[in-house]
Write an enzyme that holds these catalytic residues in place. Structure first.
Site, PDB file in Angstrom:
ATOM      1  N   HIS A 221       0.172  -1.271   0.092  1.00  0.00           N
ATOM      2  CA  HIS A 221       0.153  -0.367  -0.263  1.00  0.00           C
ATOM      3  C   HIS A 221       0.836   1.674   0.080  1.00  0.00           C
ATOM      4  CE1 HIS A 221      -3.761  -1.537   0.918  1.00  0.00           C
ATOM      5  NE2 HIS A 221      -3.476  -2.423   1.346  1.00  0.00           N
TER       6      HIS A 221
ATOM      7  N   LYS B  95      -8.576  14.066   5.005  1.00  0.00           N
ATOM      8  CA  LYS B  95      -7.555  12.960   4.428  1.00  0.00           C
ATOM      9  C   LYS B  95      -6.063  13.222   5.695  1.00  0.00           C
ATOM     10  CE  LYS B  95      -6.167  13.852  -0.242  1.00  0.00           C
ATOM     11  NZ  LYS B  95      -5.938  12.894  -0.983  1.00  0.00           N
ATOM     12  N   ARG B  96      -5.702  12.373   6.050  1.00  0.00           N
ATOM     13  CA  ARG B  96      -4.811  12.327   6.811  1.00  0.00           C
ATOM     14  C   ARG B  96      -3.449  13.616   6.820  1.00  0.00           C
ATOM     15  NH1 ARG B  96      -3.647   8.052  11.289  1.00  0.00           N
ATOM     16  NH2 ARG B  96      -1.818   8.723  11.724  1.00  0.00           N
TER      17      ARG B  96
ATOM     18  N   LYS C 125       0.784  14.399   0.994  1.00  0.00           N
ATOM     19  CA  LYS C 125      -0.113  14.772  -0.389  1.00  0.00           C
ATOM     20  C   LYS C 125      -0.554  16.500  -0.123  1.00  0.00           C
ATOM     21  CE  LYS C 125      -2.080  11.207   2.474  1.00  0.00           C
ATOM     22  NZ  LYS C 125      -2.933  10.418   2.087  1.00  0.00           N
TER      23      LYS C 125
ATOM     24  N   THR D  37      -8.028   6.398  -2.201  1.00  0.00           N
ATOM     25  CA  THR D  37     -10.164   6.247  -2.211  1.00  0.00           C
ATOM     26  C   THR D  37     -10.991   7.088  -2.011  1.00  0.00           C
ATOM     27  OG1 THR D  37      -9.453   5.212   0.228  1.00  0.00           O
ATOM     28  CG2 THR D  37      -9.417   3.367  -2.121  1.00  0.00           C
TER      29      THR D  37
ATOM     30  N   LYS E 253     -14.568   7.916  -3.919  1.00  0.00           N
ATOM     31  CA  LYS E 253     -15.656   8.355  -2.846  1.00  0.00           C
ATOM     32  C   LYS E 253     -16.265   9.991  -3.532  1.00  0.00           C
ATOM     33  CE  LYS E 253     -14.342   6.343   0.223  1.00  0.00           C
ATOM     34  NZ  LYS E 253     -13.296   6.518   2.303  1.00  0.00           N
TER      35      LYS E 253
HETATM   36  C1  26V Z   1       2.115   1.971   8.234  1.00  0.00           C
HETATM   37  C2  26V Z   1       2.864   1.934   9.567  1.00  0.00           C
HETATM   38  C3  26V Z   1       3.733   2.053   9.959  1.00  0.00           C
HETATM   39  C4  26V Z   1       3.888   1.383  11.790  1.00  0.00           C
HETATM   40  C5  26V Z   1       3.439   1.239  12.420  1.00  0.00           C
HETATM   41  C6  26V Z   1       1.895   1.904  11.507  1.00  0.00           C
HETATM   42  C7  26V Z   1       1.830   1.797  10.320  1.00  0.00           C
HETATM   43  C8  26V Z   1       0.272   2.174  10.161  1.00  0.00           C
HETATM   44  C9  26V Z   1      -0.217   1.743   8.075  1.00  0.00           C
HETATM   45  C10 26V Z   1       1.468   1.794   7.372  1.00  0.00           C
HETATM   46  C11 26V Z   1       0.772   2.328   6.604  1.00  0.00           C
HETATM   47  C12 26V Z   1       0.029   2.639   5.646  1.00  0.00           C
HETATM   48  C13 26V Z   1      -0.100   2.757   4.318  1.00  0.00           C
HETATM   49  C14 26V Z   1      -1.438   3.442   3.462  1.00  0.00           C
HETATM   50  O1  26V Z   1      -1.886   3.261   4.662  1.00  0.00           O
HETATM   51  N1  26V Z   1      -1.425   3.296   2.606  1.00  0.00           N
HETATM   52  C15 26V Z   1      -2.784   3.984   2.046  1.00  0.00           C
HETATM   53  O2  26V Z   1      -3.473   2.900   1.213  1.00  0.00           O
HETATM   54  C16 26V Z   1      -5.182   3.555   0.859  1.00  0.00           C
HETATM   55  C17 26V Z   1      -4.963   1.583   0.242  1.00  0.00           C
HETATM   56  O3  26V Z   1      -4.513   1.389  -0.448  1.00  0.00           O
HETATM   57  C18 26V Z   1      -4.179   3.856  -1.018  1.00  0.00           C
HETATM   58  O4  26V Z   1      -5.462   4.332  -0.996  1.00  0.00           O
HETATM   59  C19 26V Z   1      -3.339   4.406  -0.143  1.00  0.00           C
HETATM   60  O5  26V Z   1      -3.107   5.994  -1.599  1.00  0.00           O
HETATM   61  C20 26V Z   1      -2.255   4.297   0.761  1.00  0.00           C
HETATM   62  O6  26V Z   1      -1.816   5.650   1.414  1.00  0.00           O
END
Ligand code: 26V
Length: 795
Positions: free
Chosen positions: A351, A530-531, A536, A638, A642
């Site tokens: 992701h 968004k975050r 971003k 995503t 929407k």
């Molecule tokens: C990484 C970490 C690192 C360790 C601690 C907790 C944590 C939590 C999440 C992440 C990775 C997040 C990656 C993410 O959210 N990617 C998003 O995924 C969406 C669904 O596929 C996508 O639409 C977004 O573009 C993408 O940024």
């Protein structure tokens, strides 16, 4: 089976109010009504759930397991009501008791068991799996505290603990009989061929099940979340010696594991508790999966035929070594066969390509918590290197365990989440592994569930669509293309715009009552939610807003298109740059909103505590969707889908799924700007690219100068020196280089919005052409290309 369907909802509500909650209507508080309605709806879901479970068992069908550290499910009551088509009945039943439907729905806490896109995608997937009738389970963690609550104090983000379980939660069933011991630490005992891991510490994972119902209640799957508890909850010996803290310690320690969701999705920090959480989820899920498989099939060689396990990012990647450990160490299969069975069962979704978010673990920590798994990873890596002697990318270099390469090697398929992202995976992070295994990487472009993100959140638009083309679009979103002929009908377009306006009025009323923010529904509602992340580029948005404000002040009598700039989103608590961007937006809002010269034309609002529920309010009311990430950085997005679906054209870069959205809705219905991913990589190597961009654009220079001079922070002029000097210097995310073209695109938006009918047509075409972005389509893609799983509804 009891057929609850035959009981009218109003009777069922009263029965639950009385017998489940011990209240009569006179004494019931709002929460009692919400719980009674939830239980009445839940009863019907349970009926569908039992039928689905039974059918899966009888047919011996392949099962899908979606392992994810995050499920950002939000509220569930409206989802259940909408999917069971009970909206009218629920409204009138509550009205009979003198209760307002929306007030009751609003009482439900928003379950924020996720950070953002990855977690929300998992929630949309669960709903689509049930709508399609694919036998599936989601596995995750039952965090006691979800993502923190956000508020602003003097414009600054303040985080507070979230406590979604404080109010009663209606949807889960505790399963005290489903418990597994999960071990950590200890040592590995090797006797000839026999290897055994003896953990030094153990906690118990207890299951909580939430049924997830699909459209029309035809099918329901299970979301099983694990909660940590102590095996011996109480140290009686310590208690008897008067040491009450020590007596309660085992329970406190075990519960820590599922206490809180990690709020940082930006930087991987290699924290011990996080690794424990990951193994806790994965270990419990695998035991549960194998128990179920064993009861039904037995022969482990058939695992890949009957079980498909999807890893949502690398977070559950320990599933590879764990499955090998169980098959080899505990069940006596050869190492090689164990690896092959594990690989035949597992697949992995990537992701993000951001290097700082790719998971790695120090081998010291990893080996301390999971000593046997470290050995297995080493052996997997060793065998892989033996098979591909020229290989250089290892999962075991720099004294680290690298979860990306491990996941890749242990999966039969690896997928990206948009066409562009998948191609970039092949040329960047996984280039070498892709060349060795060219069939492994496939694309599955993300999608969103149309039940929540159109039918439920935008009932007016859903109503117009159904009255125009019938209701089949709800689980066959491609049918929205049948709306195309209507966009040539001025009367129909008028209805479409009236709906958008009603949604904007509704949002304005809510903003005014909930936050004291007053918005004029005739303004263009321009939304970025968004975050907060540098990639971003919320700072690109606010820079353009400031530049625009300065220009309006220069010429306050011109015919400007009135705009409301809406922002919402959380910054990771330790991501100081992102928090500064929030503060800058709030500071700018304070100055700009109180400027009488411009207030007719420009307003800014940053709504606090962005979550699924807030998105459901904002998406239907947006005129314009901001998707302005640096090309190559947003894996998919995503939210972008929407907005398009709900008739907000995009101003955006060629990044993630924006590319595919533009292809579908048509270039003329999308405000494109900015560099391509290729140009981005090239520009980064250009000497002083930011300074050059600033010199070339006086508007950008002026906006930066005003920020630096303290125009928005008069009490502390240097407050934003960090942001300004970052942009002038490194500007890694190329805010300055994309500014000029962004400005141009925004002025194009201004001009287009003045043409009311033309804008309505463009918005309606966005709706009509967004059918492909249903998560039903995505899930069918996974079922066909990756899982080889079948729907049991179509049989
Ligand atoms: C990484 C970490 C690192 C360790 C601690 C907790 C944590 C939590 C999440 C992440 C990775 C997040 C990656 C993410 O959210 N990617 C998003 O995924 C969406 C669904 O596929 C996508 O639409 C977004 O573009 C993408 O940024």
């Amino acid at each position: 089976m009891i057929h609850t369907k035959t009981t009218p909802l109003r009777d069922s509500i009263l029965r639950h109010l009385t017998y489940s909650f011990g209240k009569d209507p006179e004494h019931a508080i709002l929460e009692d009504w919400r719980m009674a309605l939830s239980f009445a709806v839940r009863d019907r879901i349970v009926d569908a759930w039992f039928k689905a479970t039974q059918k899966t068992y009888e047919t011996g069908a392949k099962r899908v397991y979606y392992l994810s550290m995050e499920f950002l499910i939000g509220r569930l009551l409206e989802d259940g009501i909408v999917n069971l088509e009970l909206v009218d009945e629920a409204k009138s039943a509550l009205a009979e008791y003198g209760k307002d439907y929306h007030e009751v729905l609003n009482d439900e806490p928003d379950a924020a068991l996720g950070n953002g896109g990855l977690g929300r995608l998992a929630a949309c997937f669960l709903e689509s799996l049930s709508t399609i009738g694919c036998p599936a389970h989601g596995y995750g963690i039952r965090y006691e505290h979800g993502l923190f609550r956000q508020s602003f104090v003097d414009g600054r983000q303040v985080e507070m603990p979230e406590h979604w379980l404080e109010q009663r939660h209606a949807w889960e069933f505790e399963r005290p009989e489903v418990r597994y011991r999960i071990g950590f630490g200890g040592h590995v005992d090797t006797r000839g061929e026999t290897v055994r891991w003896y953990p030094s510490e153990e906690v118990e994972a207890e299951a909580y099940d939430t049924p997830v119902v699909g459209w029309k209640g035809r099918w329901a799957n299970t979301l099983r979340l694990w909660s940590g508890r102590a095996i011996h909850p109480f140290d009686l010996d310590a208690f008897n010696h008067g040491d009450y803290t020590r007596a309660a310690a085992p329970e406190a320690l075990a519960r820590t594991i599922s206490r809180v969701l990690y709020p940082d999705d930006t930087t991987e920090q290699g924290k011990e508790l996080r690794l424990k959480q990951e193994y806790f989820l994965t270990g419990a899920a695998l035991r549960d999966i194998l128990r179920r498989f064993n009861n039904q099939f037995g022969d482990l060689r058939r695992l890949p035929e009957k079980v498909s396990i999807q890893l949502n990012d690398t977070h559950p990647a320990i599933a590879g070594p764990e499955l090998v450990r169980i098959l080899h160490d505990e069940r006596g299969l050869s190492f090689q066969e164990s690896v092959e069975i594990a690989r035949g069962t597992l697949s992995y979704t990537n992701h993000t390509l951001l290097p700082e978010a790719l998971e790695t673990w120090g081998e010291g920590l990893f080996g301390k918590l999971l000593p046997r798994h470290l050995q297995i990873v080493d052996q997997i890596d060793h065998e892989h290197a033996k098979n591909f002697p020229k290989r250089t990318q290892s999962m075991r270099s720099d004294n680290l365990v690298k979860m990306g390469p491990l996941s890749f090697v242990m999966a039969h398929h690896v997928n990206g989440v948009s066409a562009l992202h998948t191609e970039l995976m092949k040329t960047t992070v996984f280039e070498e592994l892709h060349n060795l295994h060219p069939e492994r990487i496939v694309n599955q472009t993300n999608g969103v569930t149309p039940r929540r993100w159109l039918l439920a959140c935008n009932p007016r638009l859903a109503g117009l669509i159904t009255s125009s083309i019938g209701e089949d679009w709800v689980d066959d979103l491609g049918q929205l293309s049948k709306l195309e002929p209507f966009v040539e009908d001025a009367g129909w377009l008028d209805k479409y715009s009236t709906i958008k306006r009603s949604n904007k009025v509704e949002l304005s009323n809510w903003m005014s009552s909930a936050h004291g923010i007053h918005a004029d529904p005739d303004m263009l509602f321009d939304v970025q939610i968004k975050r907060l992340h540098e990639y971003k580029r919320q700072h690109l948005n606010i820079l353009e807003t400031i530049a625009h404000w300065l220009e309006i002040r220069d010429n306050p009598n011109a015919d400007w298109t009135p705009r409301l700039k809406l922002f919402a989103g959380k910054a990771a608590p330790g991501y100081f740059f992102a928090k500064d961007i929030i503060r800058l937006i709030n500071d700018a809002a304070a100055v700009i909103n109180s400027d009488p010269m411009t207030s007719k034309f420009l307003k800014i609002a940053f709504l606090p505590n962005y979550n699924v529920t807030l998105a459901e309010r904002l998406v239907p009311a947006a005129d314009l969707s901001e998707q302005i990430s640096t090309a190559g950085k947003e894996a998919s997005g995503t939210g972008n889908m929407k907005f398009a679906l709900n008739g907000a054209p995009t101003v955006g870069t060629l990044d993630g799924a924006n590319v595919e959205i533009r292809e579908h809705v048509g270039a003329e219905n999308f405000f494109l700007f900015g560099m391509t991913a290729e140009q981005v990589m090239e520009r980064r190597t250009t000497e002083a690219h930011a300074r050059k961009a600033i010199e070339a654009d006086p508007r950008l220079k002026r906006a930066l100068d005003e920020i630096r001079a303290g125009r928005f922070s008069p009490s502390e002029p240097g407050r934003y020196e960090g942001i300004v000097s970052n942009l002038e210097g490194a500007d890694y995310f190329l805010v300055c280089s994309d500014f000029t073209d962004y400005w141009r695109a925004q002025r194009e938006v201004d001009a287009s919005f003045k043409d009311t009918l033309g804008w309505a047509r463009m918005a309606a075409l966005n709706t009509a052409r967004s059918g492909w972005f249903s998560s039903d389509r995505t899930i069918r893609g996974y079922m066909n290309d990756i899982w080889k799983a079948e729907s049991l509804l179509e049989k």
